[in-house]
Design a protein around this motif. Structure first.
Motif, mmCIF file in Angstrom:
data_model
loop_
_atom_site.group_PDB
_atom_site.id
_atom_site.type_symbol
_atom_site.label_atom_id
_atom_site.label_comp_id
_atom_site.label_asym_id
_atom_site.label_seq_id
_atom_site.Cartn_x
_atom_site.Cartn_y
_atom_site.Cartn_z
ATOM 1 N N ASP A 56 -1.403 47.894 -29.174
ATOM 2 C CA ASP A 56 -2.529 48.668 -29.753
ATOM 3 C C ASP A 56 -2.365 49.252 -30.917
ATOM 4 O OD1 ASP A 56 -4.319 50.711 -29.940
ATOM 5 O OD2 ASP A 56 -3.874 51.759 -27.988
ATOM 6 N N VAL A 57 -3.261 48.947 -32.206
ATOM 7 C CA VAL A 57 -3.126 49.081 -33.314
ATOM 8 C C VAL A 57 -2.956 50.783 -33.383
ATOM 9 C CG1 VAL A 57 -4.270 49.030 -35.718
ATOM 10 C CG2 VAL A 57 -4.552 46.975 -34.081
ATOM 11 N N LEU A 58 -3.676 51.378 -33.030
ATOM 12 C CA LEU A 58 -3.487 52.787 -33.005
ATOM 13 C C LEU A 58 -1.889 53.463 -32.541
ATOM 14 C CD1 LEU A 58 -6.675 54.117 -31.043
ATOM 15 C CD2 LEU A 58 -6.358 54.127 -33.709
ATOM 16 N N ALA A 59 -1.434 52.819 -31.676
ATOM 17 C CA ALA A 59 -0.037 53.181 -31.171
ATOM 18 C C ALA A 59 0.857 52.948 -32.700
ATOM 19 C CB ALA A 59 0.515 52.319 -30.228
ATOM 20 N N LEU A 60 0.787 51.818 -33.455
ATOM 21 C CA LEU A 60 1.220 51.570 -34.590
ATOM 22 C C LEU A 60 1.302 52.583 -35.672
ATOM 23 C CD1 LEU A 60 1.333 48.624 -33.241
ATOM 24 C CD2 LEU A 60 1.583 47.720 -35.709
ATOM 25 N N GLU A 61 -0.110 52.949 -35.765
ATOM 26 C CA GLU A 61 -0.443 54.069 -36.633
ATOM 27 C C GLU A 61 0.446 55.472 -36.188
ATOM 28 O OE1 GLU A 61 -4.452 54.232 -36.661
ATOM 29 O OE2 GLU A 61 -4.768 52.516 -38.021
#
Length: 216
Positions: A56-61
């Motif tokens: 999940d890209v949001l989790a990386l952010e």
């Protein structure tokens, strides 16, 4: 000694936990991530951990993944999750990616998307990779018992000294097995051998002795 680099380890199975704990024991700045709450809780008392799904890209952010210098993708139960995670980390700007593969096809995909280092290993290789990722070692072999063999560049404090003058064995307990200088053949160590800046040293000793020698 190499500068301390921040390492993000994704996956807390046997391989990932071995890499993360080895890095943490060496004083590296490490954060271990897994989507499995049970695994995160199991390791949270020993190493810095966070629960998150790195596909999940949001989790990386949310964990500021782009701030890390190196990432180790240690996901072994899903090729899809491994590949997506590696791709997300590359997109986040982490160019130094170490990724575990479970098959030749998996390794080929990881290489194609840009993972720099592909490892096909489990716990026994976790320690070795942890030491290599830390940047202090050119190579690392764990022997049976207490002794390890490592390859390093000459620590700056010993440049220009002979092995005998530096009293390396007496002071640190390690043995320099041999030296490879750039452009020269490998030489077995002797007390009158002078250590130069870019020499590659093959040394053997206990882990605490080796660490002491590198620190000087």
């Amino acid at each position: 000694m190499a500068d301390n680099r921040s390492v993000l380890v994704v996956g807390l199975g046997r391989f990932g936990s071995a890499v993360a704990t080895t890095l943490d024991e060496m004083g590296q700045d490490v954060l271990a991530v897994d989507k499995d709450a049970e695994l995160v809780n199991r390791w949270s008392a020993q190493i810095p951990t966070v629960q998150a799904d790195m596909t999940d890209v949001l989790a990386l952010e949310q964990i500021n993944a782009s701030d890390f210098d190196i990432a180790v993708v240690a996901i072994g139960d899903s090729v899809e999750a491994s590949v997506i995670t590696a791709g997300n980390l590359l997109d986040a700007g982490i160019s130094d990616i170490w990724a575990k593969s479970v098959s030749k096809e998996h390794a080929r995909i990881l290489q194609r998307i840009g993972a720099r280092h592909i490892i096909n290993a489990e716990t026994d290789a976790g320690k070795r990779v942890g030491h290599l990722v830390s940047g202090n070692y050119l190579d690392y072999i764990e022997l049976e018992g207490a002794y390890n063999v490592v390859k390093i560049h000459t620590p700056s404090q010993f440049v220009g000294y002979t092995i005998g003058d530096a009293k390396i064995h007496d002071r640190y307990g390690i043995t320099i097995v041999g030296v490879k200088s750039p452009g020269h053949e490998f030489q077995y160590a002797s007390n009158d051998l002078e250590l130069r800046r870019n020499d590659e040293l093959i040394i053997m000793g206990k882990q605490d002795q080796i660490d002491h020698f590198i620190r000087g």
